[in-house]
Design an enzyme around this catalytic site. Sequence first.
Site, PDB file in Angstrom:
ATOM      1  N   ARG A 118       0.846  -1.204   0.000  1.00  0.00           N
ATOM      2  CA  ARG A 118       0.000   0.000   0.000  1.00  0.00           C
ATOM      3  C   ARG A 118       0.876   1.246   0.000  1.00  0.00           C
ATOM      4  NH1 ARG A 118      -2.933   3.013   4.034  1.00  0.00           N
ATOM      5  NH2 ARG A 118      -4.837   3.922   3.154  1.00  0.00           N
TER       6      ARG A 118
ATOM      7  N   LYS B  73      -6.678   3.691   7.698  1.00  0.00           N
ATOM      8  CA  LYS B  73      -7.004   3.845   6.296  1.00  0.00           C
ATOM      9  C   LYS B  73      -7.534   5.249   6.027  1.00  0.00           C
ATOM     10  CE  LYS B  73      -9.201   0.747   3.952  1.00  0.00           C
ATOM     11  NZ  LYS B  73      -8.271   0.594   2.815  1.00  0.00           N
TER      12      LYS B  73
ATOM     13  N   SER C  65     -12.248  -2.401  -3.000  1.00  0.00           N
ATOM     14  CA  SER C  65     -12.768  -1.972  -1.703  1.00  0.00           C
ATOM     15  C   SER C  65     -14.238  -1.587  -1.831  1.00  0.00           C
ATOM     16  CB  SER C  65     -11.988  -0.763  -1.182  1.00  0.00           C
ATOM     17  OG  SER C  65     -10.663  -1.115  -0.868  1.00  0.00           O
TER      18      SER C  65
END
Length: 225
Positions: free
Chosen positions: A39, A137, A108
Amino acid sequence: MTTNFDTYLVTQRDLSAGRSTEEVVEAALAGGVDVVQVREKHRNAREQLAVARALREPTAEAGVPLVINDRIDVAVAADADGVHLGDDDLPVDVAREQLGADAIVGRSVSTVEAAEAAEAAGADYLGVGAVYATSSKDVDEDNQAIGLDVVADIAAAVDIPFVGIGGVTPERAPEVVAAGADGVAVISAITQADDPGEATRALKEAVAEGKRRRDGTAAETGGQA
């Protein structure tokens, strides 16, 4: 490739207690992690590519899929196994066209409608959340903490596997899986642990406990759970 989504590590160097992403992933692989997503939100494309290339060999040797967050170009350049896409990224079908039929493409989602749309578009799996409120997040606060009821609703609506993400810890993982998730995705529960390998093993046992609870509930209700 048949992918096990029990334990899914999302990397983030600035949440890794001063350790490199490579160190954290090495320990997580030793602990039995099932998927690794690069990420690294606060690093540029070149830095993300360097991390992805450094992780390509150890993940391949462990038989663990390597997925890149957002960046199809980085996934191609690193010869990764796939990508994970969010709301602002390219559509699932475009990623599929670019990466090919064998690539892993994740998406997502936080609603049943989005989950059904992602499945229809050809996603291989979903990241569902944030299940609990989290600061890990970059999600809109209004979309945080969808809760276990939405997890259960998505489990009933789609046939592709999904991981619950957002505020998930080994203590919470059993209830997320019991609600219908196939596994859990975490950042800080592994990256900030004193021992990321042991944290991974604890998470795997927590997921197994969740599956036992779900199977037990299904047995008690004659498979109607």
